[in-house]
Design an enzyme around this catalytic site. Structure first.
Site, PDB file in Angstrom:
ATOM      1  N   GLN A 103      41.193  48.049  35.108  1.00  0.00           N
ATOM      2  CA  GLN A 103      40.017  48.130  34.235  1.00  0.00           C
ATOM      3  C   GLN A 103      38.740  48.351  35.033  1.00  0.00           C
ATOM      4  O   GLN A 103      38.159  49.418  35.003  1.00  0.00           O
ATOM      5  CB  GLN A 103      39.915  46.879  33.365  1.00  0.00           C
ATOM      6  CG  GLN A 103      38.938  47.038  32.219  1.00  0.00           C
ATOM      7  CD  GLN A 103      39.211  46.048  31.088  1.00  0.00           C
ATOM      8  OE1 GLN A 103      40.249  45.410  31.030  1.00  0.00           O
ATOM      9  NE2 GLN A 103      38.274  45.923  30.187  1.00  0.00           N
ATOM     10  N   ASP A 104      38.279  47.328  35.762  1.00  0.00           N
ATOM     11  CA  ASP A 104      37.110  47.546  36.618  1.00  0.00           C
ATOM     12  C   ASP A 104      37.281  46.768  37.923  1.00  0.00           C
ATOM     13  O   ASP A 104      38.179  45.949  38.044  1.00  0.00           O
ATOM     14  CB  ASP A 104      35.787  47.238  35.899  1.00  0.00           C
ATOM     15  CG  ASP A 104      35.617  45.779  35.522  1.00  0.00           C
ATOM     16  OD1 ASP A 104      36.613  45.030  35.563  1.00  0.00           O
ATOM     17  OD2 ASP A 104      34.491  45.379  35.179  1.00  0.00           O
ATOM     18  N   PRO A 105      36.454  47.046  38.921  1.00  0.00           N
ATOM     19  CA  PRO A 105      36.668  46.445  40.243  1.00  0.00           C
ATOM     20  C   PRO A 105      36.466  44.930  40.246  1.00  0.00           C
ATOM     21  O   PRO A 105      35.780  44.366  39.388  1.00  0.00           O
ATOM     22  CB  PRO A 105      35.593  47.120  41.116  1.00  0.00           C
ATOM     23  CG  PRO A 105      35.169  48.344  40.375  1.00  0.00           C
ATOM     24  CD  PRO A 105      35.326  48.005  38.923  1.00  0.00           C
TER      25      PRO A 105
END
EC number: 3.2.2.27
Length: 216
Positions: free
Chosen positions: A59-61
């Site tokens: 999804q995101d870092p």
């Protein structure tokens, strides 16, 4: 098309200019943004388009200092292994014979074997998960998935969790293989991720094609 050409193409688009303006404004405000700028496109640099065998979509870092290096689920050497990756290793240990859980959470050796470790959003602000969502990165990475879909065939997509499942609409399942499960997060791993056997399935598919197996 190479990833370099793909990125150059995206850079000419309006959404990308707006995204870069947003990132510039955040830096000018003194925000700590991860991963470091030279690692934002690390997944693309380590896994050329023509080498992709598998895509693992995140999804995101990670949003804590030192954790993010531009590869989904992965952390650099010396960084504590996050809970989702611990569950990934746990699943590997039960589905790949002889697999020993490593001390490092760095998955760069996967990327170099043709596994694109792609987050949907490529940057994040320190201690503020998801804060760079809906700023343009999703368009960029959706376009990247579409490029893989169109330019390649036989890629195996591992989509874990409802967020990743939605990306399945970008993939032609007559050309590619899509394996889905719940997310490896501790909140959902026991509802389907643990026991999914995705890693052994990947190697079974590659073996059927007489292709080099992944050394997980």
């Amino acid at each position: 098309m190479s990833w370099k050409k793909f990125i150059t193409q995206q850079e000419s688009m309006e959404y990308y200019n707006a995204l870069q303006a947003f990132l510039k404004s955040q830096k000018e405000l003194g925000k700590n943004i991860y991963p470091p700028e030279h690692l934002v496109f690390n997944a693309f640099n380590l896994t050329p388009l023509e080498n992709i065998k598998v895509v693992i979509l995140g999804q995101d870092p990670y949003h804590r200092e030192g954790q993010s290096h531009g590869l989904s689920f992965s952390v650099p050497e010396g960084i504590k292994i996050p809970p989702s990756l611990r569950n990934i290793y746990k699943e590997l240990s039960t589905s790949i014979e002889g697999y020993k859980i490593p001390e490092s959470g760095n998955l760069a050796h996967w990327a170099k074997q043709g596994i694109l470790l792609l987050n949907s959003v490529l940057t994040v602000e320190q201690a503020d998960p998801g804060c760079h969502a809906k700023k343009g990165w999703e368009t960029f990475t959706d376009n990247a998935i579409s490029e893989i879909n169109n330019a390649r065939s036989g890629v195996i997509f591992l989509l874990w969790g409802s967020y990743a499942h939605k990306k399945g609409s970008l993939i032609d399942k007559n050309k590619h293989t899509v394996l889905t499960s719940t997310h490896p997060s501790p909140l959902s791993a026991y509802r389907g991720f643990l026991g999914c056997k995705h890693f052994s399935q990947v190697n079974d598919i590659l073996a059927e094609r007489r292709e080099q197996l992944i050394i997980w």
